[in-house]
Write a protein that holds these residues in place. Structure first.
Motif, PDB file in Angstrom:
ATOM      1  N   UNK A 109     -17.303  12.162  17.763  1.00 43.15           N
ATOM      2  CA  UNK A 109     -16.495  13.381  17.838  1.00 43.15           C
ATOM      3  C   UNK A 109     -15.628  13.454  16.584  1.00 43.15           C
ATOM      4  N   UNK A 110     -16.298  13.635  15.482  1.00 41.68           N
ATOM      5  CA  UNK A 110     -15.645  13.577  14.182  1.00 41.68           C
ATOM      6  C   UNK A 110     -16.457  14.396  13.183  1.00 41.68           C
ATOM      7  N   UNK A 111     -15.896  14.604  12.012  1.00 41.32           N
ATOM      8  CA  UNK A 111     -16.622  15.276  10.938  1.00 41.32           C
ATOM      9  C   UNK A 111     -17.564  14.297  10.256  1.00 41.32           C
ATOM     10  N   UNK A 112     -18.726  14.807   9.905  1.00 44.77           N
ATOM     11  CA  UNK A 112     -19.707  13.959   9.219  1.00 44.77           C
ATOM     12  C   UNK A 112     -19.109  13.260   8.007  1.00 44.77           C
ATOM     13  N   UNK A 113     -18.216  13.959   7.294  1.00 39.88           N
ATOM     14  CA  UNK A 113     -17.766  13.336   6.040  1.00 39.88           C
ATOM     15  C   UNK A 113     -16.956  12.074   6.262  1.00 39.88           C
ATOM     16  N   UNK A 114     -16.403  11.885   7.466  1.00 38.60           N
ATOM     17  CA  UNK A 114     -15.726  10.608   7.729  1.00 38.60           C
ATOM     18  C   UNK A 114     -16.744   9.469   7.674  1.00 38.60           C
ATOM     19  N   UNK A 115     -17.947   9.738   8.152  1.00 38.78           N
ATOM     20  CA  UNK A 115     -18.982   8.702   8.139  1.00 38.78           C
ATOM     21  C   UNK A 115     -19.577   8.520   6.757  1.00 38.78           C
ATOM     22  N   UNK A 116     -19.737   9.618   6.016  1.00 38.85           N
ATOM     23  CA  UNK A 116     -20.269   9.445   4.659  1.00 38.85           C
ATOM     24  C   UNK A 116     -19.229   8.732   3.790  1.00 38.85           C
ATOM     25  N   UNK A 117     -17.951   9.086   3.973  1.00 41.60           N
ATOM     26  CA  UNK A 117     -16.906   8.400   3.198  1.00 41.60           C
ATOM     27  C   UNK A 117     -16.867   6.921   3.570  1.00 41.60           C
ATOM     28  N   UNK A 118     -16.984   6.642   4.870  1.00 39.59           N
ATOM     29  CA  UNK A 118     -16.967   5.249   5.322  1.00 39.59           C
ATOM     30  C   UNK A 118     -18.114   4.483   4.668  1.00 39.59           C
ATOM     31  N   UNK A 119     -19.298   5.082   4.686  1.00 40.87           N
ATOM     32  CA  UNK A 119     -20.449   4.431   4.053  1.00 40.87           C
ATOM     33  C   UNK A 119     -20.183   4.229   2.568  1.00 40.87           C
ATOM     34  N   UNK A 120     -19.556   5.216   1.966  1.00 44.31           N
ATOM     35  CA  UNK A 120     -19.228   5.115   0.547  1.00 44.31           C
ATOM     36  C   UNK A 120     -18.293   3.948   0.268  1.00 44.31           C
ATOM     37  N   UNK A 121     -17.200   3.832   1.016  1.00 42.52           N
ATOM     38  CA  UNK A 121     -16.268   2.709   0.803  1.00 42.52           C
ATOM     39  C   UNK A 121     -16.988   1.384   1.015  1.00 42.52           C
ATOM     40  N   UNK A 122     -17.842   1.373   2.041  1.00 39.69           N
ATOM     41  CA  UNK A 122     -18.570   0.145   2.358  1.00 39.69           C
ATOM     42  C   UNK A 122     -19.426  -0.294   1.172  1.00 39.69           C
ATOM     43  N   UNK A 123     -20.209   0.638   0.660  1.00 40.54           N
ATOM     44  CA  UNK A 123     -21.130   0.269  -0.414  1.00 40.54           C
ATOM     45  C   UNK A 123     -20.419   0.079  -1.755  1.00 40.54           C
ATOM     46  N   UNK A 124     -19.239   0.638  -1.900  1.00 38.64           N
ATOM     47  CA  UNK A 124     -18.483   0.470  -3.148  1.00 38.64           C
ATOM     48  C   UNK A 124     -17.591  -0.771  -3.110  1.00 38.64           C
ATOM     49  N   UNK A 125     -17.636  -1.474  -1.981  1.00 34.43           N
ATOM     50  CA  UNK A 125     -16.785  -2.657  -1.867  1.00 34.43           C
ATOM     51  C   UNK A 125     -15.315  -2.331  -1.692  1.00 34.43           C
ATOM     52  N   UNK A 126     -14.997  -1.124  -1.246  1.00 36.15           N
ATOM     53  CA  UNK A 126     -13.599  -0.708  -1.092  1.00 36.15           C
ATOM     54  C   UNK A 126     -13.141  -0.725   0.362  1.00 36.15           C
ATOM     55  N   UNK A 127     -14.073  -1.076   1.271  1.00 33.53           N
ATOM     56  CA  UNK A 127     -13.815  -0.882   2.696  1.00 33.53           C
ATOM     57  C   UNK A 127     -12.561  -1.593   3.180  1.00 33.53           C
ATOM     58  N   UNK A 128     -12.300  -2.791   2.636  1.00 35.14           N
ATOM     59  CA  UNK A 128     -11.228  -3.580   3.220  1.00 35.14           C
ATOM     60  C   UNK A 128      -9.892  -3.438   2.488  1.00 35.14           C
ATOM     61  N   UNK A 129      -9.833  -2.560   1.490  1.00 31.38           N
ATOM     62  CA  UNK A 129      -8.513  -2.308   0.887  1.00 31.38           C
ATOM     63  C   UNK A 129      -7.591  -1.767   1.958  1.00 31.38           C
ATOM     64  N   UNK A 130      -6.342  -2.116   1.935  1.00 35.28           N
ATOM     65  CA  UNK A 130      -5.417  -1.614   2.950  1.00 35.28           C
ATOM     66  C   UNK A 130      -4.955  -0.206   2.591  1.00 35.28           C
ATOM     67  N   UNK A 131      -5.041   0.681   3.561  1.00 35.21           N
ATOM     68  CA  UNK A 131      -4.601   2.052   3.328  1.00 35.21           C
ATOM     69  C   UNK A 131      -3.608   2.453   4.409  1.00 35.21           C
TER      70      UNK A 131
END
Lengths: 456, 456
Positions: free
Chosen positions: A5-27
């Protein structure tokens, strides 16, 4: 089962952070309302409890992951590693929020999430949806409750909004001070008192109104609130009194000139010895109509409010936004801000400090940095509720939220409580010296091209 | 699990009919909209599929029944016999409805239910909720689709409405002609294309816009729609073209003067050899703004519409009502009507017959009795979908509903399709001779006191 129950871009952004190695930066992200709708002088925080449940329960099922693999624009990113990530997904972050039932104002963070960047991004849409909707309804409900004064208000709006939104609208209304709801699911799920009267169809399905009333009283001898406007309201009142007598708990008017009719009905009921019987009025009622009826001396004990409440008719959407305010950890933490006109955001993580006058009235709010101390005599509004993905305390009972809302509405300055159009002074939060200094620092450091940044 | 998503009085009325021995009388109820909202010239039927699922799945669980025993105003009526009735409850009635995606007008029954009185009453609230909400969104969506002409429109509104209402809003929008939705749950549940671009947070989380774009293109080489308005839109367009080049599928503008910016961006993209890249525009867009942008020659290929659509901002509630129109069976059938001003209902069960001109344009509707034949060349709108509690045919694919909506919108008279305020003639349905005669008969028979009947 809320994960999609979310916008697709949250998932594409998540995939992007994951593959860019940025996923675990604290935000750190904050939700706030840039400007109150013109029709509102304050907001009543609501929907936080649903956010907590969402954050702590968030999982992706196998079926959901299988579906995501079929979405064309995600397909490139659905590697075995990212699928494994989604399969094991848990929210590990912290949530600070203004407790439900608290009054707040524009620019003030109603909640703050600090989490790995990928998680902070993924939850944005659902968080906004839950809090925007519930806060919109609660803020409208607060106005209606205040307009009714000593009279009670009951929630009747299920048929005029989505059937699931209706359940949460009933909760928001009750928390804001409504006496009860007609929504049975809300009664069962949230322990809200459910009430109702009779349907016009009941009367129409009987050969006469008399037969309808007699039948009703026989089945519900202890709960007879009779609907008396199907044919002629005053005649209906006489019949109701004659048939139910001392068992008559109340009558409902659903049409016509409610001020005149309620006076006539009250006289008939009193003359017939039915002083105990209450008058319930409904039919496209809102806070302005209630205020007018009370000014006209209408002897109405309970108002039934539906459509205007559940869709917040005069301000049908709340535009709360969710913005990145800080990224990185420890010494590397960098505040994020934008300085574009109308879309500026405040850098850093924030706390709101509120001050009250000697009579308990709210006198002002200060938006400060989260690690600042509030000035003497002020109290912080945001509290930590989830830490490391775990809820810190059991859910607050709805009765406690309702009691808080009552105190909060009582502490509003008179000009903010008023419904009329007379000039009034908005309560605009001030900024702490720490925050002002940080804004200047960030502005000086940021490239000029970033100073027109916008976000949505 | 929808059984309690209703008003309490449906259950008290049901208990009343049960205990009065009236439960199995045959009743016919119709849902219709008395008057179109001022801001609407037609409605697009939606929500029927959800009603069918509700009717055919409706059950009361043991947990729900246990809860109902605790509701004070129901307690008297929760006898072992009534509890047994609820435990075995099934809907046994018939449903006729105007198919989803069909245009309809005020006074016209969008659906008709014939069932044992107790069942016809019980389902009222949910039926109204599902159809009012979905038809409201679909009718707004239709205006937006027509305003966009050859440009596409995509649905972006999840964050501005309740998270469950959002899923059904996405379905209604797609059925009405939107190209896609950002709502992933709607994609999975209803097979709707889901699309998205990038988030501002993605750009803000990178040190520069350049780094953000480069990262994006690396992860999504085949789906690069870059969000270019985070800092400076024209600079963003140059960067996007330089980085993604022939892989650039599109760019999104989310703020600023969209007419001027879109022209500038188009020029930059074309000059850089990115003719294939589409321009997506969003940011508080609605049908009036889209029409203005098209008039201004803005080269926008796709509009993203959110808030205004999902809450139908200019007409945020649809006041469809559900009324008893006939009771009894065989020779004993009695039409029911009310004659009160502004709340009149039409007696008997109805059908709507529609006529079209030689060019396919809708020329008029006739509301007739259900057992009348329509005039030569007209076609009935309501079709039987559920008989004796069983669905007569499998669910229609959403693609078929969408195709119907496209044909229907194309068949609207030009003055109803228009968005401007120029004078226009509403399409008001006529009444058949049979219906006119029945109204006169019922009026003559009905006691004068019944002639002021109201219902809600």
């Amino acid at each position: 089962m809320d994960a999609l129950k979310t916008d697709l871009y949250q998932l594409t952004m998540a995939a992007g952070y994951f593959h860019r190695g940025m996923a675990s930066r604290t935000a750190t992200c904050e939700m706030f309302v840039r400007r109150l709708p013109e029709e509102r002088r304050y907001l009543l925080a609501m929907g936080i409890e649903r956010v907590i449940a969402y954050l702590t329960d968030l999982r992706f099922t196998d079926e959901q992951i299988a579906y995501l693999k079929t979405v064309p624009s995600l397909a490139d990113a659905m590697t075995p590693e990212f699928i494994a990530y989604l399969r094991d997904f848990r929210f590990h972050g912290d949530l600070w929020a203004i407790p439900e039932g608290t009054v707040f104002f524009e620019q003030e963070p109603v909640l703050r999430i600090t989490a790995p960047l990928i998680e902070a991004q993924l939850v944005e849409t659902f968080v906004l949806s839950a809090v925007n909707h519930a806060t919109m309804v609660a803020s409208k409900a607060a106005r209606i409750v205040l307009s009714a004064g000593e009279a009670g208000v009951v929630e009747f709006g299920t048929r005029r909004t989505h059937f699931d939104a209706a359940v949460d609208a009933a909760r928001a209304a009750y928390a804001a001070g409504f006496a009860s709801t007609s929504n049975v699911e809300a009664g069962m799920r949230y322990g809200i008192p459910v009430t109702g009267t009779a349907a016009h169809m009941w009367t129409m399905a009987h050969p006469t109104e008399e037969a309808a009333f007699e039948g009703y009283v026989k089945i519900f001898p202890n709960a007879s609130i009779l609907l008396i406007d199907t044919y002629d309201t005053l005649e209906g009142a006489k019949r109701a009194a004659a048939i139910a007598r001392d068992k008559l708990k109340g009558v409902r008017l659903d049409s016509g000139d409610l001020a005149t009719l309620s006076k006539g009905v009250r006289r008939i009921l009193d003359d017939a010895g039915c002083r105990q019987a209450k008058i319930v009025a409904s039919g496209d009622v809102n806070e302005l109509k209630i205020a007018a009826l009370r000014n006209a001396g209408a002897p109405i004990d309970l108002y039934g409010v539906g459509t205007d409440l559940v869709v917040s008719r005069d301000a049908p959407a709340l535009g709360g936004v969710y913005k990145l305010v800080e990224i990185g950890e420890g010494e590397d933490r960098a505040p994020i801000a934008k300085f574009s006109e109308g879309k500026a955001t405040l850098p850093g993580a924030h706390q709101v400090f509120r001050s009250h006058g000697p009579d308990g009235e709210i006198t002002g709010d200060i938006i400060a940095l989260a690690d600042e101390h509030g000035p003497e005599g002020t109290a912080p509004l945001l509290a930590e509720i989830v830490r490391g993905g775990k809820r810190l305390a059991p859910a607050e009972p709805l009765s406690a939220i309702r009691a808080r809302a009552k105190r909060e509405l009582a502490s509003l300055p008179a000009s903010l409580r008023r419904l009329d159009g007379d000039p009034w002074t908005p309560l605009t939060p001030q900024r702490s010296t720490g925050l002002t200094r940080l804004i200047d620092e960030v502005r000086a450091r940021v490239a000029p091209s970033h100073q027109v940044a916008k976000e949505d």
